[in-house]
Every structure is written in C-alpha cells, then in structure tokens.
Design an enzyme around this catalytic site. Sequence first.
Site, PDB file in Angstrom:
ATOM      1  N   ASP A  57       0.796  -1.225   0.000  1.00  0.00           N
ATOM      2  CA  ASP A  57       0.000   0.000   0.000  1.00  0.00           C
ATOM      3  C   ASP A  57       0.832   1.281   0.000  1.00  0.00           C
ATOM      4  O   ASP A  57       0.486   2.263  -0.629  1.00  0.00           O
ATOM      5  CB  ASP A  57      -0.915   0.017   1.220  1.00  0.00           C
ATOM      6  N   ASP A 363      24.066  14.026 -64.574  1.00  0.00           N
ATOM      7  CA  ASP A 363      24.482  13.900 -63.171  1.00  0.00           C
ATOM      8  C   ASP A 363      25.676  14.816 -62.906  1.00  0.00           C
ATOM      9  O   ASP A 363      25.906  15.803 -63.621  1.00  0.00           O
ATOM     10  CB  ASP A 363      24.771  12.408 -62.860  1.00  0.00           C
ATOM     11  N   ASP A 364      26.439  14.493 -61.897  1.00  0.00           N
ATOM     12  CA  ASP A 364      27.562  15.310 -61.415  1.00  0.00           C
ATOM     13  C   ASP A 364      28.566  15.614 -62.539  1.00  0.00           C
ATOM     14  O   ASP A 364      28.748  14.800 -63.445  1.00  0.00           O
ATOM     15  CB  ASP A 364      28.254  14.489 -60.312  1.00  0.00           C
ATOM     16  N   TRP A 474      18.698  15.772 -56.033  1.00  0.00           N
ATOM     17  CA  TRP A 474      19.280  16.579 -54.944  1.00  0.00           C
ATOM     18  C   TRP A 474      20.118  15.656 -54.079  1.00  0.00           C
ATOM     19  O   TRP A 474      19.601  14.889 -53.283  1.00  0.00           O
ATOM     20  CB  TRP A 474      18.145  17.203 -54.136  1.00  0.00           C
ATOM     21  N   ASP A 475      21.440  15.747 -54.235  1.00  0.00           N
ATOM     22  CA  ASP A 475      22.346  14.797 -53.591  1.00  0.00           C
ATOM     23  C   ASP A 475      22.915  15.382 -52.297  1.00  0.00           C
ATOM     24  O   ASP A 475      22.885  16.605 -52.070  1.00  0.00           O
ATOM     25  CB  ASP A 475      23.485  14.484 -54.592  1.00  0.00           C
ATOM     26  N   ASP A 545      23.310   3.411 -54.106  1.00  0.00           N
ATOM     27  CA  ASP A 545      24.318   3.468 -55.173  1.00  0.00           C
ATOM     28  C   ASP A 545      24.614   2.070 -55.690  1.00  0.00           C
ATOM     29  O   ASP A 545      25.261   1.917 -56.724  1.00  0.00           O
ATOM     30  CB  ASP A 545      25.617   4.082 -54.636  1.00  0.00           C
TER      31      ASP A 545
HETATM   32  C1  DGJ Z   1      26.326   9.978 -55.157  1.00  0.00           C
HETATM   33  C2  DGJ Z   1      25.072   9.485 -55.804  1.00  0.00           C
HETATM   34  O1  DGJ Z   1      24.482   8.503 -55.028  1.00  0.00           O
HETATM   35  C3  DGJ Z   1      25.401   8.995 -57.210  1.00  0.00           C
HETATM   36  O2  DGJ Z   1      24.253   8.467 -57.809  1.00  0.00           O
HETATM   37  C4  DGJ Z   1      25.949  10.141 -58.008  1.00  0.00           C
HETATM   38  O3  DGJ Z   1      24.964  11.117 -58.199  1.00  0.00           O
HETATM   39  C5  DGJ Z   1      27.160  10.728 -57.313  1.00  0.00           C
HETATM   40  N1  DGJ Z   1      26.886  11.050 -55.939  1.00  0.00           N
HETATM   41  C6  DGJ Z   1      27.649  11.957 -58.011  1.00  0.00           C
HETATM   42  O4  DGJ Z   1      28.688  12.545 -57.362  1.00  0.00           O
END
Ligand code: DGJ
Length: 726
Positions: A57, A363-364, A474-475, A545
Amino acid sequence: MPIHYNEKQRNFYLEAGSTSYVIHIAGTGYLQHIYWGKRLRSVDQDFFHAYFKPLEDEFVTDNYALTTLPQEYPTFGTGDFRTPAFEMQLENGTTVSDLKYVNYKIFDGKKPLDGLPSCYTESDCEAQTLEIILMDKLCGLKAVLSYTVYNEMGVITRSVRFENEGVKALKINRALSASVDFTDHSFELLTLSGAWARETHIDRRALVPGIQKVESKRCASSPQQNPFVALLRPGTDEENGDVYAMNLVYSGSFTAGAEVDEFGTTRLQIGINPFDFSWKLESGKWFQTPEAVMVYSDCGLGKMSRTFHSLYRNRLCRGSWRDKIRPILLNSWEVMYFDLNKDKLTSLAKQAKQLGFELFVMDDGWFGHRNDAKSSLGDWYVDETKLPGGLSALIDGMDEIGIGFGIWVEPEMVSPDSDLYRAHPDWCIHVPDRYRTLKRNQLILDLSRDDVCEFIIDIISKVLSSGRVRYVKWDMNRNMTEAGGELLPPDKQREIGHRYILGLYRIMDAITSKFPDILFESCASGGGRFDPGMLYYMPQTWTSDNTDAGERMNIQYGTSLAYPAVAMAAHVSDVPNHQNGRITPLETRGFVAMGGNFGYEMDVSKPSDQEKEEIKAQIEYYKSIRHIVQFGDLYRLQSPYEGNTSAWLNVTADKSEAVVFHVKKLTECNVKIRILKLAGLDPSRQYSVVGTDEVYGGDELINIGLIIPAFKGDFKGCSWHLKAID
Ligand code: DGJ
C-alpha cells in the site's frame, strides 16, 4: 468519431481503422498508457489498480510507483526509472520534470507542424486530432501532446510541442516524439540496418531485458540505421501476427528502440537523438518535435507496409507529381561519371529517345571546374568548356530530340577548392581553431545561418529558372563532423544538428514551392537519407548506389517495409556491376528495377542490336505496368533474406490488374515442382496472363499458384502481367 473522451473512466479512445489506442488520466494527474492494438469497443477495467495490486500500500500512494505503471509520455526524475521521453534542465541546474494533465482539445483535421514536415489531410473530415495539454507547474513548461487519427487507415501520428510559459529559460535535453509502454516483452525487434551500398537490410531479434536501440549521430537519418522500428509478435510473417511500427518524419540524427524493464514490460520509443542535443527554450518560446507515424497491423508485415505506403503516397508526398506516373529516365552517372560534355550527352540522349526513354538526366560534373570529386561544390555555374552555350544550349538540344531534361545538384555542400569557399570560409559547419575534417573532399554549409540558406535558395533557383528543367536529383554526400555553428552562442552549440535540418527543410520548401512542376528526387550517396522527412519535399529517393540486381533485391525488399515503390528509384546498370562486379542477365536487372521507380544508368548506345531491342521491350513493358507498381498495393511473396528466391506482386486498388515478379539467385538442378502462390488478388475473379491465352481464377492463383519456368543459369527471373477479365 475516431476520438472520444469518456469522462467517467477518464479515458481517451482513439480509433484508427482496425486499431484502438487508449490513454487514461490517472488520479495523480499523470497520463497512463492503457492500450495500442486491435480495435476494442471499450476498456472498463481499472488498470491503475490492476498494476498496483501486487504492491504494498505505501507504494501506491507515492510517485515512486510510477516506474511500475505504463506511461504515456514519461519524464525524468519523479519515480519512473525507465528511459524517459523527456528531460530538461532548469536554470538552477536541476533535471527533474513533472508534466501533469491540465486539459484536452479534440478537433477535425490536422495542423501542420511549424518548420517540420508532417503528414496532412486534404479535408477536415479525413482525420481527427487530440491535443492533451500537460504542465510542469514549477517552471511553467507546457507540453501539448498531439495525436492524429486517420479515419480510414490504421495510422496514428504523434508529436509534442513545448511552450515555455514560465519566466526563466530552460534547456530541453531530450524530447522524443513517441513513447508507448506494453505490458509484456514477447516481441521481436525489427530494424532496417546497413551501410553505404547495403541500405535497409532487415534485422530481427528477440527482445531481452535492457535497452536495445538503433540511432544516427550523423545529422542524417543514415544508411546505417533507418528511422524505423517495429515490434513483432514471435512468428509474425507477411500475413499473420501483430506488428507495432514507428517511423520518424525526420532526416537528422534520431534514436529508436525498446527497453524491457524488471517487470518484463516493454517501452518502444522514437525521436530526435538526445545524444549531443539540447535546446535552449527561452521564456515565451516553443519547441516542436518531429512527427512519429505509428502503424499497428493485425495481419503481419504486409498490411503494415501497405498502410505506410498508402499514407506516404497520398498524405505525406505533395505537389503536382504526387499522383502522376513517373517518367522513365536515363542517368549519365555510371555512363560517363565526371567526364561529360555536350556532344556525349546529346548523343546519349538521342539513343535514349529512340529506345523510349522520357527523361535524360545529367548527373555530377557539369559546373565550376568539376572533373572529379575534389572541387567546385558551391560554384553552381556551368562549365562552358564542357557545355558551350550553357544549360540553355544543352536543353535546346534535348528539346529538339524530344526528351525531358533533368539535372544533378548537391546544394548543401562546399568544396574547399571553390570560389564560394574562398569568399566565405566561415559559411561551413566548423568549430573555431579545430581541423575541418573532409569527406569526399567537401565540407557542409552551415544551414543554421539565414544568409547561407538564402544563398542556396537563390543560386539553385537561378540554375532551375530556365523553366525547362523537368527533374532534379538533390544529392548529399557526407555526414557532419566538427558540428559547430559560428553564429550560435556557447549555450546553443548543441542545437546545430537540429537547426541544420530546420534550415534544410526551409530551403527545400522554398525551392520545391518555387518550381512546382519539377520532379525532385533526393539522394544521399544512395539511400543515406531515405526517410519520410525527405519524401514530404521530394516524392522519390535514389534507393542505393548499389545497382547490382542481386543485392538490390534485398535493399528494395527492406526499403519496401516502410516506403512505397513509387518513392524507390531503381536503375538498370551495366555489367560487370560497377559496385560489386557481378554479372546478371539484362532481363533480371530489368525485373528488379521494375520493382520500383524504373530507370537506367548505362551506355545504351553500346549494347548489341538484340540487347537494344530488349531494353526497348523492357521500357514498353514498364510503361504498361507502371500504374500498378507506382500506385498499387504491394504483396511480398518470397523474401530474398530467407531463401534463394525473391518474389513480389503489385495490384491495383480495385484488384483488376496485377504484376508479379520472381527472381531466383543461384540455379539448381532437378528441383521440386516450382510453384509461386500469389496474394492480394480477388479470389472470385478470372485473370488472364497478358501476352498469352492463359486464364486462371484468382482463387487458383492464391491457393495453388503459378508455375515458375525452369531456369538455367544464376539470377534468372520472370514476370506476369495479370488482367481481370470479368
Ligand atoms: C552519389 C550518388 O548517389 C550517385 O548516384 C551520383 O549522383 C554521385 N553522388 C555523383 O557525385
């Protein structure tokens, strides 16, 4: 009504689809968690006494007994010794908090969260929200616990807003988004764990006494651990078993896990990682936690996933692309890496058009003097030695070809070798006088600063302002070290991680609102930030990736636990695979990528004519089934974690069309009869197999199954497109 309060019992009842969630206001003023699980009509027992019965209690009358009670939002320092959801420090240095019930509000619809992404409603009749107001009277801290219940889905979203109504500042050291206590620990803990190129692998283990958790301290949700956690009853599979899952709508450092205490009860929690976090809350100011999405399923992992998918597709993702079929794209990365130029890009885009692609992504490597990963991040102007005439001339070429154009950016970063860094060396995340650790030769811009956020919004807007960019990748390619903000005072340095994420969300909100017709895809070295926070701004994510079909089966299967196929970008790439060297058939690479949002990143001018025809056929096939994959319901049929095969099925909501995929990893001789049982179809309808004259009953396909062809060779697969004929 999905939410009601029973005054006599002092119980709140939240009813979400086939789920009930019950909260009790104990006589002491503490909120007691009563129940989360299969729908109930009511709870009539007095649980407060049930928990206390075995105790003496003297304990009953004291706070000390708090540690024996299931709590709704546990705090630290008044008798509950399990992991709290909340902890603060007052100006006198003490760390006790005592949040007690004050009142509540129930209203239709759902409020957005200030500065943070969250699920939403399109009309107030879709959901109801309960706000329970708690108060720590000593310091004047108000906590508003918010619960939204979607009428049609088994979903409850939770978050907490703190308001300092006292006269003195305080520090919040821990403010989780959700905490639920269960009365036993007969569970397995499921998490999505991994690494770069090995994201979202399913990990299941039995709970043991003590704390078991996953977390990120990287200021990104991370590929190491996803902000997702689930408790499963032992034996739970795709169709059977109780599942209690939490997913955090947040892209920064998080914690998620379970604690089993001395009485064998379990506490499940999720929220911002309290490690290296604190937030100074001045008098009159507020702090908002991210939103936790909680899904209960009484029919295993399959139903859990379909609930998350439907919520995320319809009430988390936004914008004009939410409900649109996604284009099939060709990405330049694995084709030419940084070695790109206008002629190469244009000739690849021409090939792509001939094969049926709808979008071409550069890409890049297109900006500053970016010939490798050593420079130029921050210098978002075109390298005219590679692209004479700039983006405009390149896009003119794409327009002539008749293919959409997309572009890669990594706006959160700066290379030490860049004009931006030379002009503003103080704009990156750093700690004065300490070495600035580089990863991929880059530093992170300090998004806790308004001037830096404005710069990014402005410079990226200029890149996109031609009006002819249809897609943006957008990475974000590194995690945070030396986490300090030059403009933050000493007592706010531990706010940097969360302030960074708030700045990022502000930038993403500004840019995606400015360019509503662009399709945005988020990426963080693959799936390093595959989380619901990102999906709120960008409705698809680069899953990994790792483009090898063999490993992708596991990655996509794991990702699909929480995230819908339409959000999972998946590409066919060259062989030997650039990440692991494996050679798999083109056909299988196609099938695996068709499990998500389909694209390619390989030189499509190189293959033989026969292979080009195969690519063309894959593109045509995906075009004919993508409405099912992208917007239908997913049924996982065979797990690549459990055997030599993986199989899955997508079916439209009305069950009139389905597509089935099956892949076998290693070939075997003289195996038993090969049958694949289906799920999710209407048992009472007849389905024809498109491209054949075969017709089967839905009941036959579910209970007997389809016959799988005998494969010769490793990593072989097949697919069936089914259409109801009645
Ligand atoms: C990392 C990303 O996951 C890849 O697909 C590619 O866009 C590279 N960066 C580019 O630097």
